[in-house]
Design an enzyme around this catalytic site. Structure first.
Site, short mmCIF file in Angstrom:
data_model
loop_
_atom_site.label_atom_id
_atom_site.label_comp_id
_atom_site.label_asym_id
_atom_site.label_seq_id
_atom_site.Cartn_x
_atom_site.Cartn_y
_atom_site.Cartn_z
N ALA A 61 0.85 -1.20 0.00
CA ALA A 61 0.00 0.00 0.00
C ALA A 61 0.88 1.24 0.00
O ALA A 61 2.02 1.19 0.45
CB ALA A 61 -0.88 -0.01 1.24
N GLY A 100 0.70 -5.09 1.01
CA GLY A 100 -0.42 -5.22 0.07
C GLY A 100 0.02 -5.85 -1.24
O GLY A 100 -0.78 -6.49 -1.93
N GLU A 103 -0.08 -9.43 -0.64
CA GLU A 103 -1.49 -9.84 -0.56
C GLU A 103 -2.11 -9.90 -1.96
O GLU A 103 -2.90 -10.81 -2.26
CB GLU A 103 -2.26 -8.88 0.35
CG GLU A 103 -1.82 -9.03 1.82
CD GLU A 103 -2.35 -7.94 2.72
OE1 GLU A 103 -2.13 -6.76 2.39
OE2 GLU A 103 -2.99 -8.25 3.73
N GLU A 123 3.84 -5.13 7.56
CA GLU A 123 2.91 -4.16 8.16
C GLU A 123 3.13 -3.96 9.64
O GLU A 123 2.99 -2.85 10.16
CB GLU A 123 1.46 -4.62 7.93
CG GLU A 123 0.94 -4.39 6.52
CD GLU A 123 1.25 -5.54 5.58
OE1 GLU A 123 2.17 -6.32 5.87
OE2 GLU A 123 0.57 -5.64 4.54
C1 LIG Z 1 -10.08 1.90 9.23
C2 LIG Z 1 -8.87 1.87 8.47
C3 LIG Z 1 -8.91 0.96 7.33
C4 LIG Z 1 -7.67 1.10 6.51
C5 LIG Z 1 -7.64 0.15 5.41
C6 LIG Z 1 -6.34 0.22 4.70
C7 LIG Z 1 -6.27 -0.69 3.52
C8 LIG Z 1 -5.86 -2.06 3.87
C9 LIG Z 1 -5.36 -2.79 2.72
C10 LIG Z 1 -4.07 -3.01 2.51
C11 LIG Z 1 -3.06 -2.64 3.44
C12 LIG Z 1 -1.78 -2.89 3.14
C13 LIG Z 1 -0.75 -2.45 4.08
C14 LIG Z 1 0.59 -2.23 3.40
O1 LIG Z 1 0.85 -2.69 2.34
S1 LIG Z 1 1.63 -1.25 4.26
C15 LIG Z 1 3.05 -1.21 3.24
C16 LIG Z 1 3.82 -2.46 3.33
N1 LIG Z 1 5.05 -2.29 2.62
C17 LIG Z 1 6.17 -1.94 3.21
O2 LIG Z 1 6.24 -1.79 4.39
C18 LIG Z 1 7.35 -1.72 2.32
C19 LIG Z 1 8.03 -0.44 2.67
N2 LIG Z 1 9.13 -0.20 1.78
C20 LIG Z 1 10.31 -0.80 1.92
O3 LIG Z 1 10.55 -1.63 2.76
C21 LIG Z 1 11.39 -0.40 0.97
O4 LIG Z 1 11.09 0.89 0.53
C22 LIG Z 1 11.53 -1.32 -0.24
C23 LIG Z 1 10.21 -1.54 -0.93
C24 LIG Z 1 12.10 -2.67 0.22
C25 LIG Z 1 12.51 -0.67 -1.24
O5 LIG Z 1 13.71 -0.35 -0.57
P1 LIG Z 1 14.80 0.61 -1.27
O6 LIG Z 1 15.05 0.14 -2.63
O7 LIG Z 1 15.93 0.69 -0.34
O8 LIG Z 1 14.13 2.02 -1.43
P2 LIG Z 1 13.63 3.04 -0.32
O9 LIG Z 1 13.26 2.33 0.92
O10 LIG Z 1 14.61 4.14 -0.21
O11 LIG Z 1 12.29 3.56 -0.97
C26 LIG Z 1 12.31 4.34 -2.17
C27 LIG Z 1 11.21 5.35 -2.07
O12 LIG Z 1 9.96 4.70 -2.08
C28 LIG Z 1 9.19 5.10 -0.94
N3 LIG Z 1 8.39 3.96 -0.54
C29 LIG Z 1 8.78 2.71 -0.37
N4 LIG Z 1 7.77 1.92 -0.06
C30 LIG Z 1 6.68 2.71 -0.01
C31 LIG Z 1 5.31 2.48 0.25
N5 LIG Z 1 4.82 1.26 0.54
N6 LIG Z 1 4.48 3.53 0.22
C32 LIG Z 1 4.91 4.76 -0.07
N7 LIG Z 1 6.22 5.04 -0.35
C33 LIG Z 1 7.08 4.01 -0.32
C34 LIG Z 1 10.24 5.46 0.08
O13 LIG Z 1 9.69 6.31 1.03
C35 LIG Z 1 11.25 6.15 -0.78
O14 LIG Z 1 10.72 7.42 -1.07
P3 LIG Z 1 11.66 8.68 -1.20
O15 LIG Z 1 12.57 8.40 -2.34
O16 LIG Z 1 10.75 9.81 -1.40
O17 LIG Z 1 12.41 8.74 0.09
#
Ligand SMILES: CCCCCCCC/C=C\C=C\CC(=O)SCCNC(=O)CCNC(=O)[C@H](O)C(C)(C)COP(=O)(O)OP(=O)(O)OC[C@H]1O[C@@H](n2cnc3c(N)ncnc32)[C@H](O)[C@@H]1OP(=O)(O)O
Length: 947
Positions: A61, A100, A103, A123
């Site tokens: 997500a 997500g 998932e 998560e």
């Molecule tokens: C009542 C309330 C109801 C709410 C319902 C909600 C809906 C429910 C349904 C689904 C829910 C799903 C939950 C999730 O999916 S939560 C997200 C899970 N994913 C993660 O935790 C992954 C996070 N990211 C990482 O671990 C890393 O970024 C990785 C993907 C491994 C890549 O690593 P790397 O290559 O080292 O790059 P960076 O970490 O530097 O990331 C690059 C830029 O991308 C941005 N980023 C990364 N992941 C996300 C993301 N999931 N969302 C938004 N942005 C993301 C990161 O911030 C960097 O950005 P920037 O360059 O601006 O710094």
């Protein structure tokens, strides 16, 4: 956001196109929904493949969307359409499938993974749970034990492990998309029902209760007070005991509980803060994207004490050749053996061969003439360091960068003795350097942007979280530590005990309280620093009042403890006693109690009862206050940088976000008001003086004794969308107590104070079927508290968002949202955890089957014993190779916090806390229990002391 193509004449290829990680933002969810609809309705299409652009399947997500009201199509119905369709859908996983994204793959009928791909449900590290069916589908696919482990730890697994567990159907070394297209064609015509994970029965182990209980105990031990892992266990229990649809409902209710919690906000903030810190910026305008780092192929480390050895290991294991220098043969040999041992153990753990061929050991600085960069790690002594830098300046080629691992000395003074001040910077590692993730890169006034860029980039290469800081005594981390430690010892003087202070801090979430940690780090080091700086010892003027130095309050108790030879764990005695030197089991020592009593009576101090609240406020608000000063001085660029330093260098509990974020969660007005209060009580402690007063001269309002602060504040906040005035019947959105039973200051700000967590509250009027109470009467008195601090803070850091706006939370009925077996009840004026009566869960419709995967034992993370022992041994003293920096400075008494803060496998480790925070049910005095056994009732707090 997603590309749709028809390939091989009959396969719809849907490619997610949302760089950098193809997160499932609203437009992406839209695009998936539309593409699936198109594919399912096109008769030419016989199968579908979903992949991600740029070799990244999907990072989950879009976490940034969590901060605002949720918009766009909800994810679950989009994914359900994939599973329900009558055409086989294959996920082609390259790079990563996380959260997500994972998932999404679980809703597809088949999964193909490229061999380098990583999969996981991280998560929990963001304070939430996998709420797009992850908690219900993974257990059905791989069994409870393996799913539980993945979901509660957030661990990423390799494609090979995913294959072994039965998550993916095939692993390929080729392009996953190509392989998936072939696979999809072969799947056409095969029955899809068995491939729909939602229809599978969760293989339920016979010892389910014991398994879940063990998992609960484990997460409570590892991450006490953190809610998300407990909620994950609760959701996995539902997968085992409920039909799929009910389990999904349970999952979404638990998610709703977590989603708006302070913990989730803090953990998500930590995720972005860590990435923000990498985007360094200097007052000169130089920053990460306009300064080019040099490539570092060879380096030298001077001094093979604890710090030097750790730095050598950190460099060598990322392929940089290192020359290690010592001053004496014996020390060099000793250092060589230790470094080799460390590298070999590290390589064994990582399953690679040790890079010993990159190492060279020498007694001569002359050998350093050709290296690209030198890191000096000698004893923390300015004169000695200056001699080393003068020598380096003569020996090294003109372009060599010269860095110092000092923990707080003036980097510019060292630059000044060289012929290249622009190539000098600080690289402040934390002990032990090969384990601790934090690196402070210290920018002197003459350091060039290329030098800082190089140090930052080298830190990144070594796997460190590097933060650029300014050159001031103690830099950022140790500068802030000083007032924190001072408050702890002042509280001892006033009547607290080390145990009480430690317990309050551990309940707050620190892995160890300040005194236990000081014992681990060693008390002699700080004593030596205090003696050297004339604060104690023979140089102190006998006319100087014993509890004052330079006109400020000074607490000599730590010196008195050291005078008795109590240096902490290594001597078996410190603030606590230990069974033997080196032991870690801290026990309260009556001798310390006696020392404190004698001390207080000598100085006529009447000990008073000190509340945990005061301990937390004084220790932590003073930390944030110094953080504001640091921002004001330009020694850190952003509050995130400070928080990252405290998260990774000082084990600040991650679910509190860091000192600056925590202050913002408490409410900066509140912090300001409490600091003012304590400063008035202790005017000789300048660190308690709120920075707003010091810098902006904001008006202080006179408070009438009778003023109802709560109402006044509520009034002053009226109209602000981020504050919901409350009538005393608001409901804490997350855990601990349910109904607010008394008018409290916090309630009026729309926050509930649960064991120091300020949680958003919702007015009962917003809850279904709850009578709306009469509006409270207007109050006339007002208090004009300055909010300039808040305003400035928010200006500095727009990422500190106000509490969620009313339409975003989807609050549930608290009563249904317990997350373990305890509920909260009011018993004789006390708030207690009471064990829940057993819940009769719905049995699954078919008898449980045992899946071989469910018998897999849970993975245990083993601690790096060697590194623990190394720290415990304590520093060697008195020669060039002695540990020079953080652990040697004496002010970094928390440096040893590495136990929790830097496990290497997981980037986003959760920190720990001292108390679990089970879900809650607030029942007014309905229980007559008077003396229940301790095992089933535990008093949380007196009702009067809720705030
Ligand atoms: C009542 C309330 C109801 C709410 C319902 C909600 C809906 C429910 C349904 C689904 C829910 C799903 C939950 C999730 O999916 S939560 C997200 C899970 N994913 C993660 O935790 C992954 C996070 N990211 C990482 O671990 C890393 O970024 C990785 C993907 C491994 C890549 O690593 P790397 O290559 O080292 O790059 P960076 O970490 O530097 O990331 C690059 C830029 O991308 C941005 N980023 C990364 N992941 C996300 C993301 N999931 N969302 C938004 N942005 C993301 C990161 O911030 C960097 O950005 P920037 O360059 O601006 O710094």
């Amino acid at each position: 956001m997603a590309r749709y193509e028809l390939v091989k004449r009959s396969v719809a290829l849907i490619t997610l196109t949302n760089p950098p990680v193809n997160a499932l933002s609203s437009p992406v969810r839209h695009a998936i929904a539309n593409s699936m609809e198109r594919a399912l309705s096109d008769p030419k299409v016989r199968a579908v493949v979903i992949c991600g652009e740029n070799g990244r399947f999907c990072g989950g997500a879009d976490i940034r969307e969590f901060a605002g009201p949720l918009r766009g199509p909800p994810l679950i119905p989009v994914l359900e359409a994939i599973e329900a369709g009558d055409k086989p859908v294959v996920a082609a996983i390259e790079g990563m499938a996380l959260g997500g994204g994972f998932e999404l793959a679980l809703f597809c009928h088949y999964r193909i993974a490229q061999s380098k791909a990583r999969l996981g449900l991280p998560e929990v590290t963001l304070g939430i749970l996998p709420a797009a069916g992850g908690t219900q589908r993974l257990p059905r696919l791989i069994g409870i034990p393996a799913a539980l482990e993945m979901i509660t730890t957030g661990r990423h697994i390799s494609a090979q492990e995913a294959l072994k567990l039965g998550i993916v159907d095939q692993v390929t070394d080729q392009n996953a998309c190509e392989t998936a297209l072939e696979f999809a064609l072969k799947a056409v015509g095969k029955p899809l029902s068995p491939r729909r994970v939602s229809t599978l029965t969760t293989p339920c182990p016979p010892d389910l209760d014991a398994l879940l209980e063990a998992a609960t105990m484990q997460v409570k031990k590892k991450t006490p007070g953190v809610m998300a892992p407990l909620a994950c266990i609760q959701a996995v229990r539902a997968a085992a005991t409920m039909p799929y649809s009910k389990g999904m409902k349970q999952e979404s209710e638990l998610m709703a509980t977590l989603f708006n919690s302070g913990q989730a906000r803090a953990l998500q903030y930590c995720f972005f803060a860590q990435r923000t810190a990498g985007k360094w910026t200097l007052p000169s305008g130089a920053q990460w994207n306009n300064s080019k780092p040099r490539e570092i192929r060879s380096a030298a480390v001077i001094g093979l004490g604890t710090m030097g050895r750790g730095i050598v290991v950190s460099l060598a294991r990322v392929g940089i050749s290192v020359i290690a220098v010592e001053s004496e043969k014996k020390l060099l040999e000793n250092g060589r053996q230790m470094v080799i041992g460390m590298l070999e153990r590290d390589a064994k753990r990582r399953g690679v061969s040790a890079s010993l061929n990159l190492l060279k050991f020498t007694l001569s600085l002359q050998d350093l003439k050709d290296v690209d960069l030198v890191i000096e790690a000698v004893f923390e002594d300015m004169a000695l360091k200056k001699r080393v830098f003068q020598e380096l300046s003569k020996v090294c080629r003109p372009g060599t960068l010269l860095c110092t691992n000092t923990s707080g000395l003036d980097v510019d003074a060292l630059a000044g003795v060289t012929d290249r001040p622009h190539l000098v910077a600080g690289m402040h590692f934390f002990s032990p350097a090969h384990v601790m993730k934090l690196l402070e890169v210290v920018c002197g006034p003459r350091s060039s942007s290329e030098t800082i860029a190089t140090a930052m980039s080298l830190g990144k290469k070594m796997g460190k979280v590097s933060v650029a800081v300014g050159n001031c005594p103690g830099f950022v981390g140790n500068r802030m530590l000083k007032p924190y430690l001072d408050q702890a010892t002042f509280l001892l003087e006033e009547g607290a005990t080390p145990e009480q202070i430690d317990k309050a801090l551990e309940d707050f979430g620190f892995a160890m309280g300040v005194f236990r940690m000081s014992d681990l780090a060693g008390l002699d080091v700080g004593w030596r620093v205090r003696k050297e700086s004339g604060l104690t010892g023979p140089d102190v003027d006998p006319k100087n009042p014993p509890r004052k130095r330079q006109g400020r309050r000074y607490c000599p108790i730590p010196d008195m403890v050291c005078e008795q030879g109590r240096f902490g764990q290594k001597t078996g005695r410190g603030w606590y006693k230990y069974d033997k030197p080196g032991d870690t089991n801290a026990k309260p020592d009556p001798l310390i109690q006696n020392l404190l009593e004698t001390y207080r009576s000598r100085y006529g101090i009447q000990p008073r009862n000190i509340s945990d609240q005061e301990i937390i406020e004084r220790c932590l608000f003073v930390l944030a206050n110094e953080g504001f000063r640091i921002l004001e001085d330009g020694m850190a660029a952003r509050p995130e940088d400070i928080d990252v330093i405290y998260l990774f260098g000082y084990a600040f509990p991650r679910h509190r976000g860091g000192p600056m974020f925590y202050a913002s969660m408490v409410g900066l007005e509140r912090v300001l008001e409490r600091l003012e209060h304590y400063h008035q009580a202790h005017p000789d402690v300048p660190h308690l003086e709120p920075i707003t007063m010091a810098y902006t001269g904001a008006q202080k309002a006179l408070k009438s004794d009778k003023l109802d602060e709560a109402q006044a504040l509520a009034k002053s906040c009226a109209g602000r969308p981020d504050f919901l005035p409350c009538d005393g019947l608001s409901i804490c959105a997350t855990h601990s107590h349910g109904k607010c039973f008394k008018l409290h200051w916090c309630c009026h700000l729309g926050w509930c104070h649960c064991k120091y967590v300020y949680q958003p509250m919702t007015n009962v009027a917003q809850l279904p079927s709850t009578p709306v109470p009469a509006a409270p009467s207007d109050c006339t008195d007002t208090i004009d508290l300055s909010i300039s601090l808040t305003e400035r803070f928010l200006r500095i850091s727009p990422c500190f968002l106000p509490p969620p706006c009313p339409e975003s939370p989807k609050y549930c009925n608290i009563a249904e949202l317990f997350i373990d077996d305890y509920i909260v009840k009011r018993i004789n004026g006390k708030m207690c955890y009471v064990q829940r009566p057993p819940i009769h869960t719905e049995a699954p419709s078919t008898p449980p089957q045992i899946n071989p995967a469910s018998l897999t034992p849970q993975k245990q993370h083993t601690e790096d014993k060697q590194t623990v022992e190394e720290t415990v041994k304590g520093p060697k003293m008195g020669h060039c190779s002695s540990p020079s920096s953080s652990e040697d400075s004496g002010i970094n008494a928390l440096g040893g916090h590495y136990l929790e803060s830097c496990e290497e496998e997981s980037e986003d480790e959760l920190s720990t806390d001292g108390h679990s925070s089970p879900g809650s049910l607030w029942d007014q005095d309905e229980c007559t229990l008077l003396s229940p056994s301790k095992s089933i009732v535990e008093i949380i707090e007196n009702i009067e002391t809720t705030v």
